[in-house]
Design an enzyme around this catalytic site. Structure first.
Site, PDB file in Angstrom:
ATOM      1  CD  GLU A  45      34.097  46.860  33.428  1.00  0.00           C
ATOM      2  OE1 GLU A  45      33.784  46.045  34.305  1.00  0.00           O
ATOM      3  OE2 GLU A  45      34.915  46.619  32.532  1.00  0.00           O
ATOM      4  CG  ASP A  56      23.135  48.029  37.971  1.00  0.00           C
ATOM      5  OD1 ASP A  56      23.927  47.115  37.680  1.00  0.00           O
ATOM      6  OD2 ASP A  56      23.209  49.173  37.487  1.00  0.00           O
TER       7      ASP A  56
END
Lengths: 254, 393
Positions: A45, A56
């Protein structure tokens, strides 16, 4: 057949690695990808950095911020990746937030991905229903698999719906958390992994969030097809040079 | 045609809920329940009672005689500055804490820029005995020490947002992350008409008490419910949403939204989102926001910490794009002068945010019989040092 679907037919647990494009240095992207494939990683990714990455944790956000400081943009990333299929054959996914894609133009973004040989996208803040109503045909036109997330709180009906509109794998978020925040899985998570496995979904699951070493990788893949490591790999990248990537991958795959 | 929200959570093309799946259950729980809860008689009763006895509503609609004389028009000030905690923010936090209780939540989180919303949240959490954590950019913590002290006094934990630019947008990111990590017991009290649906609508409804009162107060004074103009400053846009709310679909009433031009719209240090922004996604909402050509969200600037948000709520994006509201922008200097002027003409020291809306009298002419309402969104105590330093008083 899309490389992701091809890979999912292999009889092994898949190790997928996430990193932020443009980190540690702007032009490390290609060499990180090549090194990861050389070490036996199954899928990558590539993180398209964003100024405000809501899902995140601190490690990935810091690497995104640094990548942006280094000058990374969608255009530069596409430019770096334009010859990637001459050297790399494993599935490549771009993972990023929706706004940069929207500004690039969703169709133009998808077209570029196909030209380069990107196999799929993960866009955490593109809602399932908006994708389904507005963008599904565009993604399919360019043979891009869109990967959706599920979490321990996702209802059974919603998981079934997500399964019905997915055509690659389901990204199973290990716990209610942002990235990089767990230190090992407990009974609760194992039960969740098993519960999802028992649903016999048409799409296989790959677990992400909280996988940092051989132990958590094994736990996560007891029931799932594979696992994704992000924050732990980025920490490794910030400590060690790129040619030492094999040390990290070996520590997971030993 | 309506300028209010549609049943899918959009104002025209703006709004929606562009959120990661991890937030979906929380936001969905709220979406399914907020209107039901707000319609319950017991909720209405408690909300109205608290607004009256605790906040001190209705806030006066004050005819500003000397200001009106100076600008040869009829100016009324809606005195949200007289609310408990000193601004309109508490209308929303009272509403949301009652919603949170009815959803069984025991832990409250919030973001704050200047600290006004943080204080309003800390206040209602103290009132209800709920744990409260407020995220605030590290830089804002240093700039807004008195409000940090107030929050601590009220028993709230103030957590610094250390990422990004360490201001309001980063505090919002941190609050959203906290909610992702604590999905079951926590309610996130957003302070403006921003964020994923249903927040913009819920916050607008709680703030709509402002225009509801203006209607009957103006009836008493001018024998009409309709002013010619309603004017409010816009950062995220909650005080403007409240002041506009009952007039949204009544186009006899002209709406003016005032943004912060900072040091000048094209100075590179501005927060005039309608001019500098483009359509995109910020904090879960499709709206207008300031961003680079590559879609990275940029840092706004204003002398007023309450207006330096890089987006506007989706309602305002729609009001702008449809032309329903006129958007004007006011520089730091124009705002500061207007703040000093109101202080010395009317004996009311406004928050610097509010000073931006007062400054438009130097830029736009009104007729002698125009009824112009300014939403006086907050008091200037928190900004005194700023004013003093600015004018070297």
């Amino acid at each position: 057949m899309n490389r992701i679907n091809q890979k999912l037919t292999e009889d092994k647990k898949l190790l997928s690695i996430y990193f932020s494009a443009g980190y540690p240095s702007l032009h490390d992207t290609v060499s990180i990808i090549e090194n990861l494939e050389k070490c036996g990683v199954d899928m990558i990714e590539i993180g398209l950095p964003f100024s405000d990455p809501l899902a995140d944790g601190p490690t990935i956000q810091a690497s995104s911020t640094q990548a942006l400081k280094n000058g990374m943009t969608s255009e530069i990333l596409f430019d770096q990746l334009k010859g990637i299929r001459n050297t790399v054959s494993i599935p490549l996914i771009i993972m990023g937030y929706f706004n940069p894609m929207l500004q690039y133009g969703v169709e133009a973004f998808c077209k570029k991905c196909q030209e380069i040989g990107i196999d799929g996208l993960i866009i955490p803040d593109l809602p399932v229903d908006v994708y389904n109503e507005q963008y599904k045909t565009t993604f399919e036109k360019y043979d891009l698999i869109n990967v959706f997330l599920i979490t321990p709180q996702t209802s059974v009906e919603r998981i079934r719906f997500i399964d019905s509109i997915s055509n690659g794998f389901i990204y199973m978020v290990s716990s209610a958390s942002v990235t990089g925040s767990s230190s090992g899985f407990g009974d609760e998570q194992t039960a969740y992994f098993k519960r999802i496995a028992d649903m016999n979904l048409k799409n296989q699951q790959i677990v992400g969030f909280g996988i940092s070493n051989n132990n958590t990788f094994s736990q996560a893949t007891q029931y799932a097809k594979g696992a994704i490591i992000g924050s732990a790999f980025i920490k490794h990248l910030s400590d060690k040079p790129i040619h030492k990537i094999d040390e990290f991958v070996l520590s997971i795959n030993n | 045609m309506t300028y209010n929200i549609d049943d899918k959570g959009y104002y025209g093309e703006f709004g929606g809920a562009y959120i990661p799946e991890m937030l979906y259950p929380n936001v969905e729980e709220l979406r399914l329940n907020y209107l039901k809860i707000m319609a319950e008689p017991s909720f209405k009763k408690e909300f109205d009672q608290l607004l009256k006895d605790y906040v001190g509503r209705p806030s006066p609609l004050y005819f500003a005689k000397r200001l009106s004389e100076k600008y040869s028009t009829k100016i009324y000030l809606k005195r949200e500055d007289l609310n408990h905690t000193g601004a309109h923010k508490i209308n929303n936090t009272i509403g949301q804490i009652l919603v949170a209780q009815r959803l069984g939540k025991t832990r409250i989180i919030a973001e704050t820029g200047a600290g006004q919303h943080g204080v309003a949240t800390a206040t209602v959490c103290a009132l209800m005995g709920l744990e409260c954590i407020v995220y605030m950019g590290e830089i804002d913590i240093a700039r807004q020490a008195p409000n940090v002290a107030r929050m601590k006094m009220l028993g709230t934990k103030v957590r610094p947002a250390l990422s990004g630019s360490r201001t309001l947008k980063d505090a919002t990111n941190e609050a959203i992350r906290d909610w992702i990590n604590n999905p079951l017991d926590t309610h996130y009290i957003i302070g403006s008409v921003v964020g994923p649906h249903p927040y913009p609508d819920m916050v607008a409804r709680f703030q709509s008490v402002v225009s509801e009162e203006i209607q009957w107060q103006l009836k008493e004074k001018e024998n009409t419910t309709k002013p010619d103009y309603v004017i409010a400053c816009v950062g995220g846009g909650s005080n403007a949403a409240g002041a506009f709310y009952h007039y949204l679909d009544d186009t006899d009433v002209k709406l003016i939204a005032v943004e912060a031009a900072g040091k000048g719209i094209h100075s590179g240090e501005s927060a005039a989102t309608s001019v500098l922004g483009r359509e995109g996604i910020i904090h879960g909402s499709k709206t207008l926001l300031m961003q680079t050509s590559d879609g990275q969200i940029t840092e706004p600037y204003s002398i007023s910490a309450g207006l330096d948000y890089p987006g506007v709520g989706p309602m305002h994006a729609h009001l702008y794009k449809s032309g329903r509201a006129e958007f004007m922008s006011i520089t730091d200097n124009e705002a500061m002068i207007a703040g000093l002027e109101l202080s010395q003409l009317e004996g009311i020291i406004p928050a610097i945010e509010t000073s931006h809306s007062l400054a438009i009298f130097e830029k736009k002419k009104f007729t002698a019989d125009d009824i112009v309402i300014i939403n006086l969104s907050g008091r200037g105590d928190k900004d005194l040092q700023n004013y003093i330093d600015y004018f070297k008083l």
